[in-house]
Design a protein around this motif. Structure first.
Motif, short mmCIF file in Angstrom:
data_model
loop_
_atom_site.label_atom_id
_atom_site.label_comp_id
_atom_site.label_asym_id
_atom_site.label_seq_id
_atom_site.Cartn_x
_atom_site.Cartn_y
_atom_site.Cartn_z
N ALA A 139 -3.57 -14.21 41.42
CA ALA A 139 -4.05 -15.43 40.77
C ALA A 139 -3.95 -15.32 39.25
O ALA A 139 -3.52 -16.26 38.57
N ILE A 140 -4.32 -14.17 38.72
CA ILE A 140 -4.26 -13.94 37.28
C ILE A 140 -2.82 -14.06 36.77
O ILE A 140 -2.55 -14.72 35.77
N LEU A 141 -1.88 -13.45 37.48
CA LEU A 141 -0.48 -13.51 37.05
C LEU A 141 0.07 -14.92 37.16
O LEU A 141 0.82 -15.38 36.28
N GLN A 142 -0.30 -15.64 38.20
CA GLN A 142 0.16 -17.03 38.36
C GLN A 142 -0.39 -17.91 37.24
O GLN A 142 0.32 -18.77 36.71
N VAL A 143 -1.66 -17.72 36.89
CA VAL A 143 -2.25 -18.52 35.81
C VAL A 143 -1.59 -18.18 34.47
O VAL A 143 -1.32 -19.07 33.67
N SER A 144 -1.31 -16.91 34.24
CA SER A 144 -0.61 -16.51 33.02
C SER A 144 0.72 -17.25 32.91
O SER A 144 1.05 -17.83 31.87
#
Length: 188
Positions: free
Chosen positions: A112-117
């Motif tokens: 989720a963190i990588l997708q939001v980045s």
């Protein structure tokens, strides 16, 4: 109706968004954007947190923040209050600048963190402001690609990049999504 209580714990990651009241612009020029970044930097010194990604669009902001010991409400309210006062004074306005309180979406895992980045860094492309995310000056994406980034004390790239072999792999991760969404209008 009161705002629902936000979930917070140390080292929580949030995708924070804030939009101009009635979707109006909150940044008119580069000085406004510099002011917002300055307030972010000052807040980081007062209420330490990690800023992993940001994008300042004309009528909204995206931030990827990891808290340390302070919930985001402590510093976001201060940043937005100070920015609204400065903006209103500069332009002779009164009233609310932001459309209600900021939104904070808790990020549950690394994916989720990588997708939001990636989502934050591609926001200017989706809004058709640029074809290449690195060309947009008001995003943290150039920090990820540059060995000497502008505002290097503001942004933390090390954590997100640690999930990739190198900077080129992160760039490919972002660019792959950019190629698949090119030409589709969306205001982010």
């Amino acid at each position: 109706m009161p705002n629902p209580r936000r979930v917070w714990f140390p080292n929580a990651w949030y995708h924070i968004t804030a939009r101009g009241n009635r979707k109006t612009d909150i940044f008119y020029d580069e000085h406004d954007r510099f002011k917002y970044l300055q307030l972010l930097r000052e807040a980081k010194h007062t209420y330490p947190f990690h800023l992993h990604a940001y994008c300042l669009m004309s009528n909204h902001v995206h931030l990827l923040i990891e808290t340390i010991d302070t919930p985001p409400g402590s510093f976001m309210k201060e940043i937005h209050s100070q920015y609204a006062r400065a903006f209103n004074k500069k332009y002779g306005y009164v009233g609310h600048l932001f459309q209600g309180p900021y939104k904070a979406h808790l990020q549950g895992d690394v994916n989720a963190i990588l997708q939001v980045s990636r989502y934050i860094h591609l926001n200017p492309c989706r809004a058709l402001l640029t074809l290449e995310p690195e060309a947009y000056k008001w995003s943290s994406y150039p920090h990820y690609l540059s060995p000497t980034p502008f505002y290097s004390d503001l942004i933390t790239t090390k954590t997100v990049l640690s999930y990739f072999k190198d900077v080129k792999q992160y760039e490919s991760f972002v660019q792959l999504a950019n190629k698949s969404t090119s030409g589709h209008p969306n205001n982010g």
